[in-house]
Motif scaffolding. Structure first.
Motif, mmCIF file in Angstrom:
data_model
loop_
_atom_site.group_PDB
_atom_site.id
_atom_site.type_symbol
_atom_site.label_atom_id
_atom_site.label_comp_id
_atom_site.label_asym_id
_atom_site.label_seq_id
_atom_site.Cartn_x
_atom_site.Cartn_y
_atom_site.Cartn_z
ATOM 1 N N VAL A 74 0.841 -1.203 0.000
ATOM 2 C CA VAL A 74 0.000 0.000 0.000
ATOM 3 C C VAL A 74 0.875 1.251 0.000
ATOM 4 C CG1 VAL A 74 -1.760 1.297 1.273
ATOM 5 C CG2 VAL A 74 -1.879 -1.219 1.175
ATOM 6 N N LEU A 75 1.892 1.248 0.855
ATOM 7 C CA LEU A 75 2.803 2.393 0.922
ATOM 8 C C LEU A 75 3.529 2.585 -0.401
ATOM 9 C CD1 LEU A 75 4.050 4.543 2.881
ATOM 10 C CD2 LEU A 75 5.915 2.896 3.252
ATOM 11 N N ALA A 76 3.984 1.494 -1.004
ATOM 12 C CA ALA A 76 4.697 1.595 -2.278
ATOM 13 C C ALA A 76 3.823 2.237 -3.337
ATOM 14 C CB ALA A 76 5.160 0.209 -2.731
ATOM 15 N N HIS A 77 2.557 1.824 -3.399
ATOM 16 C CA HIS A 77 1.705 2.399 -4.458
ATOM 17 C C HIS A 77 1.304 3.830 -4.134
ATOM 18 C CE1 HIS A 77 -0.375 2.214 -8.179
ATOM 19 N NE2 HIS A 77 -1.487 2.661 -7.622
ATOM 20 N N THR A 125 11.261 -9.680 -3.419
ATOM 21 C CA THR A 125 11.405 -9.114 -4.763
ATOM 22 C C THR A 125 10.854 -7.696 -4.823
ATOM 23 O OG1 THR A 125 11.254 -11.330 -5.744
ATOM 24 C CG2 THR A 125 10.821 -9.455 -7.194
ATOM 25 N N LEU A 126 9.721 -7.456 -4.171
ATOM 26 C CA LEU A 126 9.136 -6.111 -4.142
ATOM 27 C C LEU A 126 10.095 -5.125 -3.488
ATOM 28 C CD1 LEU A 126 6.852 -4.049 -4.429
ATOM 29 C CD2 LEU A 126 5.881 -4.943 -2.285
ATOM 30 N N LEU A 127 10.625 -5.467 -2.331
ATOM 31 C CA LEU A 127 11.528 -4.560 -1.623
ATOM 32 C C LEU A 127 12.816 -4.338 -2.400
ATOM 33 C CD1 LEU A 127 10.879 -5.913 1.962
ATOM 34 C CD2 LEU A 127 10.491 -3.550 1.225
ATOM 35 N N ALA A 128 13.348 -5.405 -3.010
ATOM 36 C CA ALA A 128 14.576 -5.272 -3.796
ATOM 37 C C ALA A 128 14.340 -4.406 -5.027
ATOM 38 C CB ALA A 128 15.093 -6.651 -4.202
ATOM 39 N N ALA A 129 13.180 -4.556 -5.660
ATOM 40 C CA ALA A 129 12.867 -3.750 -6.842
ATOM 41 C C ALA A 129 12.793 -2.265 -6.490
ATOM 42 C CB ALA A 129 11.548 -4.214 -7.457
ATOM 43 N N ILE A 130 12.202 -1.968 -5.343
ATOM 44 C CA ILE A 130 12.137 -0.567 -4.907
ATOM 45 C C ILE A 130 13.539 -0.052 -4.602
ATOM 46 C CG2 ILE A 130 11.235 1.023 -3.161
ATOM 47 C CD1 ILE A 130 8.860 -0.950 -2.842
ATOM 48 N N TYR A 131 14.326 -0.847 -3.912
ATOM 49 C CA TYR A 131 15.696 -0.445 -3.559
ATOM 50 C C TYR A 131 16.524 -0.154 -4.806
ATOM 51 C CZ TYR A 131 20.488 -0.764 -1.837
ATOM 52 O OH TYR A 131 21.803 -0.503 -1.556
ATOM 53 N N ILE A 178 14.258 -4.213 4.792
ATOM 54 C CA ILE A 178 15.651 -4.087 4.387
ATOM 55 C C ILE A 178 16.462 -3.593 5.577
ATOM 56 C CG2 ILE A 178 17.291 -2.820 2.943
ATOM 57 C CD1 ILE A 178 15.326 -2.874 0.696
ATOM 58 N N VAL A 179 17.583 -4.264 5.825
ATOM 59 C CA VAL A 179 18.514 -3.859 6.878
ATOM 60 C C VAL A 179 19.688 -3.174 6.192
ATOM 61 C CG1 VAL A 179 19.966 -4.630 8.782
ATOM 62 C CG2 VAL A 179 17.793 -5.799 8.313
ATOM 63 N N PHE A 180 19.898 -1.904 6.517
ATOM 64 C CA PHE A 180 20.881 -1.084 5.807
ATOM 65 C C PHE A 180 22.256 -1.153 6.472
ATOM 66 C CE2 PHE A 180 16.897 0.510 4.217
ATOM 67 C CZ PHE A 180 17.174 0.854 2.907
ATOM 68 N N VAL A 181 22.837 -2.352 6.483
ATOM 69 C CA VAL A 181 24.229 -2.484 6.916
ATOM 70 C C VAL A 181 25.090 -1.704 5.928
ATOM 71 C CG1 VAL A 181 26.150 -4.090 7.177
ATOM 72 C CG2 VAL A 181 23.884 -4.712 8.016
ATOM 73 N N GLU A 182 25.956 -0.836 6.429
ATOM 74 C CA GLU A 182 26.765 0.020 5.555
ATOM 75 C C GLU A 182 27.619 -0.827 4.613
ATOM 76 O OE1 GLU A 182 29.949 3.755 5.808
ATOM 77 O OE2 GLU A 182 29.109 2.871 7.641
ATOM 78 N N GLY A 183 27.425 -0.603 3.325
ATOM 79 C CA GLY A 183 28.189 -1.327 2.323
ATOM 80 C C GLY A 183 27.692 -2.720 2.024
ATOM 81 N N ARG A 184 26.692 -3.205 2.795
ATOM 82 C CA ARG A 184 26.201 -4.569 2.571
ATOM 83 C C ARG A 184 24.727 -4.682 2.983
ATOM 84 N NH1 ARG A 184 30.216 -8.376 0.569
ATOM 85 N NH2 ARG A 184 28.868 -10.013 -0.266
ATOM 86 N N PRO A 185 23.848 -3.855 2.404
ATOM 87 C CA PRO A 185 22.425 -3.943 2.765
ATOM 88 C C PRO A 185 21.814 -5.253 2.266
ATOM 89 C CG PRO A 185 22.720 -2.525 0.861
ATOM 90 C CD PRO A 185 24.099 -2.869 1.341
#
Length: 306
Positions: free
Chosen positions: A79-82, A191-197, A248-255
């Motif tokens: 919902v948020l993505a759309h 896949t949805l989260l990766a596509a947005i990223y 998504i976990v935003f580990v610096e350099g390796r999310p």
């Protein structure tokens, strides 16, 4: 022409160096992560699916990744993505206003339920914040009405996510009794989260704002045992015998993306604990990779020879 070709070759070389291939040592770490996750699954009295993706290399770990799970509030990611897709297209603005209506109020609306119908004015961004931070169901339903349920599903279709469906509004118990659950699979939510990223859904500015919104502090299981200052953009979901968390976990350099879904739970706290354990195991791996050389030497601030 030579200058253009040289520049192109230089850029290609830089990109190749940015994402190094997975080494045999790193594959061992993946195997051990998988073994840890399978051990958690073995002791869980319920059904669990997991999908993890290294956003730097595209490597994955999967466990029952194509099983369809009830999403509960995790479907609010779609919902948020759309909402952001429509904002980017100019069909609405996140600053558009909405006046609270008593007819929109449903259960589990910790913020909306305390506001004054007919008086309190909010923006769509306010509603989105409430939907993410406290999983306010009334706020989610107003946003579903604003963007349109068929439009959310059309966006999912365009990404090939045929098993991810928004099929009812929040707290619509009659629809739930008819089996109209909001559903997805670990692989498809990943896949949805990766596509947005990767910028396949939104432009750079809207992508950044989407993840800023999704990382609003909340009570959830993926970040529970991780460092407090680590950015985690996620949305949990809970129903009777169901516990999920995707983000998504935003580990610096390796999310990385991590999606853990559970159902048929005998004890829901066990499901929550399973998500926490898997999240911690995944973070420990990616944190090491983010600070390690190709030979496995981990370099931390102040790290010396010992």
């Amino acid at each position: 022409m030579k200058l253009v070709l040289c520049s192109a070759l230089f850029l290609a070389t830089c990109l190749a160096q940015t994402v190094a291939p997975t080494t045999d040592k790193q594959k061992v770490l993946w195997q051990k992560l998988g073994a840890s996750i399978q051990e958690v699954d073995r002791h869980l009295d319920g059904v669990m699916g997991v999908a993890i993706e290294d956003l730097s290399t595209g490597d994955h770990f999967f466990l029952q990744e194509d099983e369809v799970f009830a999403q509960a509030s995790s479907i609010k990611i779609a919902v948020l993505a759309h909402l952001y897709v429509q904002a980017q297209a100019g069909k609405l603005k996140l600053t558009d206003s909405y006046i609270v209506q008593s007819s929109d109020l449903v259960a589990d609306s910790d913020i909306m339920g305390g506001l004054t119908p007919g008086v309190t004015r909010l923006t769509l961004r306010d509603l989105a914040t409430m939907m993410v931070a406290v999983s306010d169901n009334s706020a989610a339903n107003v946003l579903i009405d604003r963007v349109g349920m068929p439009n959310v599903n059309a966006m999912l279709d365009s990404l090939g996510l045929t098993h991810t469906r928004l099929r009812r509004k929040m707290m619509d118990l009659q629809a739930a009794k008819q089996g109209l659950e909001n559903i997805s699979t670990p692989r498809e939510m990943m896949t949805l989260l990766a596509a947005i990223y990767h910028g396949k859904v939104l432009n750079q500015d809207f992508t950044a704002d989407f993840f800023k919104m999704l990382s609003t502090n909340k009570d959830s299981w993926i970040p529970r045992d991780l460092p407090a200052d680590l950015k985690v953009a996620n949305k949990p979901g809970s129903l009777e015998a169901v516990r999920n968390d995707s983000g998504i976990v935003f580990v610096e350099g390796r999310p990385y993306v991590i999606c853990v879904m559970t159902s048929f739970l005998r004890n829901e706290r066990d499901g929550e604990g399973a998500i926490r354990k898997i999240s911690l195991e995944a973070w420990r791996r990616f944190d090491r990779l983010s600070r390690a050389t190709e030979y496995g030497r981990v370099v931390s601030p102040g790290n010396g020879v010992r």
